[in-house]
Design a protein around this motif. Sequence first.
Motif, mmCIF file in Angstrom:
data_model
loop_
_atom_site.group_PDB
_atom_site.id
_atom_site.type_symbol
_atom_site.label_atom_id
_atom_site.label_comp_id
_atom_site.label_asym_id
_atom_site.label_seq_id
_atom_site.Cartn_x
_atom_site.Cartn_y
_atom_site.Cartn_z
ATOM 1 N N PHE A 90 -4.505 -3.015 1.637
ATOM 2 C CA PHE A 90 -4.537 -1.749 2.352
ATOM 3 C C PHE A 90 -4.077 -0.569 1.495
ATOM 4 C CE2 PHE A 90 -4.951 -4.812 5.619
ATOM 5 C CZ PHE A 90 -5.749 -4.214 6.566
ATOM 6 N N GLY A 91 -4.323 -0.661 0.209
ATOM 7 C CA GLY A 91 -4.093 0.479 -0.681
ATOM 8 C C GLY A 91 -2.635 0.807 -0.924
ATOM 9 N N GLY A 92 -1.717 -0.108 -0.640
ATOM 10 C CA GLY A 92 -0.313 0.123 -0.951
ATOM 11 C C GLY A 92 0.204 1.456 -0.443
ATOM 12 N N VAL A 130 6.313 6.737 2.487
ATOM 13 C CA VAL A 130 6.135 6.757 3.943
ATOM 14 C C VAL A 130 4.867 5.986 4.325
ATOM 15 C CG1 VAL A 130 5.770 8.216 5.957
ATOM 16 C CG2 VAL A 130 7.365 8.920 4.179
ATOM 17 N N TRP A 131 3.810 6.203 3.528
ATOM 18 C CA TRP A 131 2.575 5.445 3.798
ATOM 19 C C TRP A 131 2.819 3.947 3.680
ATOM 20 C CZ3 TRP A 131 -1.271 6.478 6.533
ATOM 21 C CH2 TRP A 131 -1.748 7.789 6.637
ATOM 22 N N LYS A 157 2.270 1.341 6.897
ATOM 23 C CA LYS A 157 1.355 0.183 6.841
ATOM 24 C C LYS A 157 2.120 -1.130 7.018
ATOM 25 C CE LYS A 157 -1.769 2.587 3.717
ATOM 26 N NZ LYS A 157 -2.192 2.694 2.306
ATOM 27 N N THR A 158 3.261 -1.223 6.332
ATOM 28 C CA THR A 158 4.033 -2.466 6.416
ATOM 29 C C THR A 158 4.518 -2.702 7.845
ATOM 30 O OG1 THR A 158 4.740 -2.090 4.157
ATOM 31 C CG2 THR A 158 5.938 -3.748 5.405
ATOM 32 N N SER A 207 4.476 -6.607 3.149
ATOM 33 C CA SER A 207 4.364 -5.739 1.980
ATOM 34 C C SER A 207 3.176 -6.149 1.119
ATOM 35 C CB SER A 207 5.622 -5.826 1.119
ATOM 36 O OG SER A 207 6.725 -5.392 1.835
ATOM 37 N N MET A 208 3.032 -7.448 0.919
ATOM 38 C CA MET A 208 1.949 -7.929 0.063
ATOM 39 C C MET A 208 0.592 -7.622 0.684
ATOM 40 S SD MET A 208 3.397 -8.927 -2.607
ATOM 41 C CE MET A 208 2.151 -9.763 -3.563
ATOM 42 N N ILE A 209 0.492 -7.768 2.001
ATOM 43 C CA ILE A 209 -0.773 -7.430 2.655
ATOM 44 C C ILE A 209 -1.088 -5.960 2.422
ATOM 45 C CG2 ILE A 209 -1.946 -7.208 4.878
ATOM 46 C CD1 ILE A 209 -0.322 -9.611 5.844
ATOM 47 N N THR A 210 -0.081 -5.116 2.602
ATOM 48 C CA THR A 210 -0.257 -3.675 2.386
ATOM 49 C C THR A 210 -0.717 -3.391 0.967
ATOM 50 O OG1 THR A 210 1.557 -3.331 3.927
ATOM 51 C CG2 THR A 210 0.926 -1.459 2.562
ATOM 52 N N VAL A 211 -0.026 -4.011 0.015
ATOM 53 C CA VAL A 211 -0.307 -3.731 -1.392
ATOM 54 C C VAL A 211 -1.677 -4.273 -1.796
ATOM 55 C CG1 VAL A 211 0.401 -4.338 -3.725
ATOM 56 C CG2 VAL A 211 2.098 -3.595 -2.059
#
Lengths: 317, 584
Positions: free
Chosen positions: A249-251, A261-262, A266-267, A242-246
Amino acid sequence: MISPYPAVTLIAVLFGALTIAGGLVWAERRLLALWQDRYGPNRVGPFGLMQTLADMIKLFFKEDWVPPFADKWVFIMAPAIVMFTVLMSFVVVPFAPGIIISDLNIAVLFFLGMSSLGVYSIVLAGWASDNKYALLGGMRAAAQMLSYEVFMGLSLMGTVLLAGSFDLVDIVNAQRHMWFVVPQFLGFVLFMIAGIAETRRLPFDLPESESELVAGFHSEYSGMKFGMFFVGEYIGILLVSSMITVLFFGGWRGPVLPPIVWYFIKTCFFLGFFILLRAALPRPRFDQLMAWGWKLMLPLSLANLLVTGAVKLAFFH
Amino acid sequence: MPLVASTTVLDELQEKFGPAAIIPQPTRDSIPTFWTPKEKVREVIGFLKNEIAEPYKMLYDLTVIDERVRTHRDGQPESSSTVVYHLLSFDRNQYIRIKVPLTADRLSLPTITSVFPAANWYEREAWDMFGVVFEGHPHLVRILMPRTWKGHPLRKDHPARATEMGPYQLDEKKEGREQEALQFKPEEWGMQTSHGGADYMFLNVGPQHPGTHGVLRIILQLDGEQIVDAVPDIGYHHRGAEKMGERQTWHTYIPYTDRVDYLSGVINNFAYLTAVEKLADIQVPPRAQVIRVMMAELYRIISHLVWYGTFAQDVGQLSPVFYTFNDRERALGIVEAVCGARMHPNWFRIGGVAQDLPVGWEQMFHDFIAYLPSKLREYDHEIMENRIFKGRTVGVGVITKDEAIEWGVTGPNLRATGLEWDFRKKQPYSVYDQFQFDVPTAQGGDCYARAQVRVEEMRQSLRIVEQCVNNMPGGPYKSDSPLATPPNKNYTMHDIETLITHFLSVSWGPVIPPGEALGAIEASKGNNGYYLVSDGSTNSYRTRIRTPSFPHLQILPRTCRGLIVSDLLAILGSFDYVLADVDR
């Protein structure tokens, strides 16, 4: 940007995280099986989906046993700590606009603080077990997690600099035009490696290293106390993904599909990557891991921070 | 097979020690064999190791024969128990056998640990099994049997079956004694418990541990995670395979050999029957020979595949073990089609093999030969070229060439030190001299080098299998010798003499002529030798199994001192031992 019904969000996040962690256990076993030319759990429920549930019921009904030689209260507390710290970190994760428990303005620091506390769980478990294997596992955990934490924090600072805020919602919004993985690619790689080390997953599973230390720090644990370490590990993976995504990668940001959903797409990608790593890599030795952390990763993250700061000062100030 | 002793080494020894101290004995296997009194043994062996030209540098084996009920001794010196030393010279490419007679009232002789440190475990085993005392041994305690055991199992007066020993009961007092005996006492091994104000940690690795590949116990003396010293404790897998050899007939012992190195199947049969056929002087027909070689090489691949996957797992790689076991499964499918069994094929017979090859065997082998090479390349990328794997194995657990020879290391572990020594090439048994294959070696003698040798060996074994498939001779699959088992039945219903012979040979088993022979072959893990003594009976008088894994474990403490616990597991994995092969 807090949800109008905080209690609903809280319960949804709590159960959501636990359920996804449970599903992750199943997904990991099926994916590993796929990559290792075997079937994996496929008997309980459709596609074996109920396997985790069955395992959990089994764990709940096992004897709640504390070895007579263990330090009783510390032994019982240790698994609770890991659950607590990992779940607390989810407080600051912005899943989608409005779906966040608490929009802290020091969210990044809060996350780092909570993951630092997590090491207590492992060290105390290793110590309280009064078992030599557990002790060795605990020792390794302390050294590994402390050293990888140092550059975990540093690797995030570039992102914080670019966004100009410790607030995760602000960081997501700052990625309106470009994901931070582009300007902060090095930071992303460093954070990901540190994240794997924090969750003690292969190739960083030295505290556990089942072929050497039997089960490392949780050798003496059974039943639901073991289950808490186990689930804690999977929630940890979910958290790091989750943290990597947020952060990089624009959360929740993305076209057409709804934000949540996005976020999930990503997660899940990073969750899959974590599992693939486990299927592919051997385990380095303890001293190699330390040398790598201090001699390579730390200087790199410092350099990343310096360059980012210089560029920011020179062009965007 | 000539019944004469070699002259050259005899002359050298008699010149040095006088003819009275060196008495030659002819044997079936034409290994130079000499009797020497116990007062001289240390000098004789020291001379053979250090002074003689082209010396005997390796202590190949050390064992004892309880001679008390043996009838066919044929002019051998008076002896109650005979200590037998086998040495191996790499320069001469020759074994030598030294025998020392002991009298019943004093079963003792000087230790040779000062000459050959590797004799340490062998002498402990001889004491454990026969009660022979080696004076001056650094720590003469039981090695295979529990410390609490009464008696010496391989002596002829010790019962062989549980039913002869009275019921076993474990009351509380006895349990306490057994527990007490398992306690590790550092002082007993000359270890310090603390150093510079800090205590050492003593860690029991095993007997149940995921990294020891079986019931092996290693006691580690740790300073932090660093290994100061290690004491392997073996014997948990001891099943008395040698004692069983004295009870079973020559024929019915074959399935027991399968279970010694249980990963290598027929290779065990091969070693045992090489010795039996030397004793019985049986010529094995060509088709049987080639079938034997083909199956042995297939089993070498099977054994190495198990090692490959588990070794990767020992250094933390989870997946390869599934891939290599899948490949092994394919090979075992062929074994199953040929032998009917998988791990314990019990396939070789005295004078040949159990049956002819099944219909369609060529295609199965061709498929496997086409399948495996691409998989091996895949594993090269996945395992051997992996940087973390290299980091864990390169330079770890180094054995030098001299050390390897000194400590009796054979097989891939020896070739990893750079010495090109393969008994299939150097002392070709069966029909190995008719095949083309290379002997892979590696430099460095570390874990990685040992892995390199085995990986390449799989390719070479595949080459041999392919040559076997393409050049399989016709003809019988078993010798027509009357001692072959089960005996040929062609004429049994036609004349009474053949019927009687057949009946006796099937019900009692063949009577192998008296004599002694060593059948030593290149097994998957190293040199596996069966030293058999026949007293002209339907079963063996003494069956000595010299296994490669035993000395490989003895050298373990030398390789892991100063390293850390993780390295120990990498070293154990790279040695490729099997506990049943250590303990028998």
